[in-house]
Design a protein around this motif. Sequence first.
Motif, PDB file in Angstrom:
ATOM      1  N   TRP A   3      -4.794  -4.507  -4.513  1.00  0.00           N
ATOM      2  CA  TRP A   3      -4.661  -4.949  -3.685  1.00  0.00           C
ATOM      3  C   TRP A   3      -4.406  -6.119  -3.658  1.00  0.00           C
ATOM      4  O   TRP A   3      -3.768  -6.942  -2.747  1.00  0.00           O
ATOM      5  CB  TRP A   3      -4.303  -3.589  -2.213  1.00  0.00           C
ATOM      6  N   GLN A  10       0.791  -1.110  -0.310  1.00  0.00           N
ATOM      7  CA  GLN A  10       0.173  -0.076   0.297  1.00  0.00           C
ATOM      8  C   GLN A  10       1.072   1.147  -0.368  1.00  0.00           C
ATOM      9  O   GLN A  10       0.567   2.574  -0.489  1.00  0.00           O
ATOM     10  CB  GLN A  10      -1.016   0.184   1.232  1.00  0.00           C
ATOM     11  N   ALA A  12      -5.997   2.247   4.570  1.00  0.00           N
ATOM     12  CA  ALA A  12      -5.752   2.484   3.530  1.00  0.00           C
ATOM     13  C   ALA A  12      -5.977   3.780   2.829  1.00  0.00           C
ATOM     14  O   ALA A  12      -7.079   4.608   3.417  1.00  0.00           O
ATOM     15  CB  ALA A  12      -6.915   2.138   2.239  1.00  0.00           C
TER      16      ALA A  12
END
Length: 751
Positions: A648, A145, A637
Amino acid sequence: MSNIKYTPEELSLALGEKFPPTGQQAEIIAAPLEPMLVIAGAGSGKTKTMADKVVWLVANQLVRPEQILGVTFTRKAAGELSVRIRAKIAQLVATGLLSEEETRDFLDPAVSTYHSYANTLVQDHGLRLGLEEDSALLGAAQSWQLGHTVLEKYTGDYHHLNSATSTLIDAIVSFSSEASEHLVTAPEAHQWIDDLVLRLRALPMDAEKDKAPTQVALKLIDKLASRATIAELAEEYTREKKKLGVMDYGDLVAHAARIAQEVPAAALAERASHKVVLLDEFQDTSHAQMVLFSQLYGKGHPVTAVGDPNQSIYGFRGASAGQLFRFPETFPIVRGEEHQIAHVKHLTIAWRNTVNVLSAANQITAGGSPHTGPVTVKPLEPSAFAQPGRVILNRCATVRQEAEAIADQIISESRKAVDEPKTSAVLSRNRSQLSIMGEVLAERGIAYQLVGLSGLLSTPEVTDLVACLHVLVDPLRSDKLMRLLSGARWRIGTADLAAFADWSRQLERRRAKGLRSAEVSNEATGAQENVEESARAELNDAASLIEALDFLPAEGWQSAAGRSLSAEGRLRLTALKEELASLRLIANDDLETLIREVERAMNLDIEVAVRPWVDQASSRANLDAFADIVRDYSRNAPRVELAGFLLWLEQAAEKEKGLPLPSEDADPLAVQLLTVHASKGLEWDIVAVMSLNDGVFPGAKSDRWTSGDKALPWELRGDAKDLPQWDTDQPALKELLEAESILKTKLRTTT
C-alpha cells in the motif's frame, strides 16, 4: 449594458489601487454578461482580474455578491480567490460608492472547488437518482485498498495478467475512475473491448501473406484481452463500492453530471442562484465536468472560463486541454433564436517574470501542438516593470552533481543580496531528486523546507524506517538493505561493501552448484520436475544481500578477488544482523507496535533530535505523521499485515506523491523544495529546475491507450475527437482493422 456607472479604470481609481487595469484586463472586466473564454498565461494576473470583475459587476449593481459562483481546482486556490473577492467588496463598501441600504444585506460569493461543487449538487439532488446522502468519499489510498480486495477475490481467468499486483490494482482503480470521468460504465467498456477482441480474433491467420497479422498485432490482441479482464475487475470494484455505500472522486463527478442531465429542477435552481459563473483552470476539467457545467449553464448563461493549455497538469485524471478549445461552441452566446460562439479574450502580460526568463519560456511552449479554430494561444509579454533577469543552463553528469551546482548557485546569488535576503526554490518533477537536493543543502548548512501536501515517504528518517520494514519481510529487497548499510548509522565503507557483495555472489554459486547436484541424484527417482521447480524458486533469492547478511562468512574468509571484510565492517554487519533478527520475531505482531520498535531499534528519534537545522519541538514531526498514517491504515484496512502495508505504501508513493507531510509555516529564509506541479502560482527571486532531461521533464510522450493495463479506449472517451486517431497513432490496430476490411470485401465479391 447601458446602465453602467463605472468603467474598470474609474472603479480602480475610486478604490485607490496603485496599478489600474491594463487594456486586456479592462476588456474582460467590462465584458457583456455572456459566455466568455479567457486564455490567461502564467503570471498574467487572472485571479486579480476575476476579483476585479466581481467588484465591477457588484459596483454597477448588475448582480449581488451572493449571486456569483467561482469554481477552481484546489482548496488553496479557492481560498485565495474567495479572500481577494471579499477584500475587494469590503473595500468597495468602504468607499461609499454604494449606499448603506444597497450593501446592508450583502452575502459572500460562493467559491468552491470543482469536487466540492459536485458534492453539494449530489447531496442536494442525489436522492432523485437513488443516491444515498451518507455515501462516504474514498481517498486515493482507500480506493487502492478496495481495489486490492477486489483483485484478491477474483476467481476468473487471470493467466494472461502478467503485471505485478500493485500495477493491476492501480489499473482497476484508474480504469474505473477514467470511465466515470468520461461517463462510461465499466460494463459498457467491458463489452466494447470484448467485441473488439472477438472481431480481431475472427480474422483468418492464413490471409494473404502481405496482409497476415504481424506478431506485433497478435500481441496487441492479447493485450486487449487483458484490458477486458481489467474492465471486468472494474465492474466488480464498482459493485463493491455500491455494496459498501462509498464512492470515489470519479463517481462523484459522474453522479453530478447525471443530475445535470436528468434533473431539470437542479439546473433551474443553480441558474437562479448563480447569475454569474467563473470557472477557473478550465484546461484541467474532465469530460464529465464539461457535461456538468454545460448542462447547468450552457444555454447562454454568463459563464466566464479561464484557462491556459500550456498549464494543463491533470491529464492523469482524465482531463484534456481539448476541453478548453471546445468551450466557445459548448457554451454559445444565445440572442433570441441566434446562437454564436462565445467571446474569446486573452491575458498575455506576465507580471512575475523577467524578460529573459519569459523569452526562454515562450521558446519552449512554442514547440507545443498547433491549434485551429476560434481559440488561439498567444506568447506572453513582459510587463513594463520587468527586469532583464538571467537564465543559467547547467550540464551535469549525475543528479548529485546537479544538486551541488544548484546549492553553490543559491549561495552565490544570496551573497549578492544587499538590501534583503533573496527567496529561492528548487523545483523537480521527481520527489526523489528533491531528497538528494535536501541532503546537499543540509551538508552546506542551508535551511530548506519540503513544501506541499505530500512527500512524507521521501524524508530521510521515514525512508530509512520503511527500508528496514522491507528488509524484515522481503529477502529480495537488497536495494533497501543497501540504504541501511550505506546510511548515516551503519556507514559500511566501500571496501567492505565490495567484499560483502563478493560473499553474496559466492553464496549464489554455492547454491547453484548444490542444486545441480540435487538434479543428478534425483533424476533416477523421477523427482526431476520437483527439483527444477525448487531450484528456480531458490535461485531467485540467490543473489540476495539480505540472505548474505543472515549467513556472514567465517573470520579469515577471502573472496576470489582477494577482498575480505574488515574487523570493523564485520562488527557492524553482525550488529545489524542481530538487530534485524530480533525485529523479525515481532514482524507479524501488531503493526503499530512493530513500527515503534523499529524506530527505537534504529535510534531514529535520537537522530532527528540532534539535527542542527531543525528545532527540538518539530524534530519528530515526520515520524509522528508516519505513525498517524500507520494508525489510519490499521483502522481501515480489511486485513492488517506488514507485507500488505508495504504494498500500500508503494502505491501511495505513486498515487499520492509520498503521503502528506506535516504542515508547517513557510520560512522565507529557507530554500523551498517542491514539485513543478505544486509550484503553480508561486514565485521566488531564485528558481532552479532539476533534471530538464528528455523523458523526465518534459516527460515522455503519452502512451497509446493500447499500451499498459489501465487506459480507457480512446474511442469511448468524451474528448475522443481531440485525441490521435487510429491511422496516425495505432498502426498495429489499423493493420488488423484493414485486414478485417479486406476480408469483408472478399466475402461481398464472392457472394
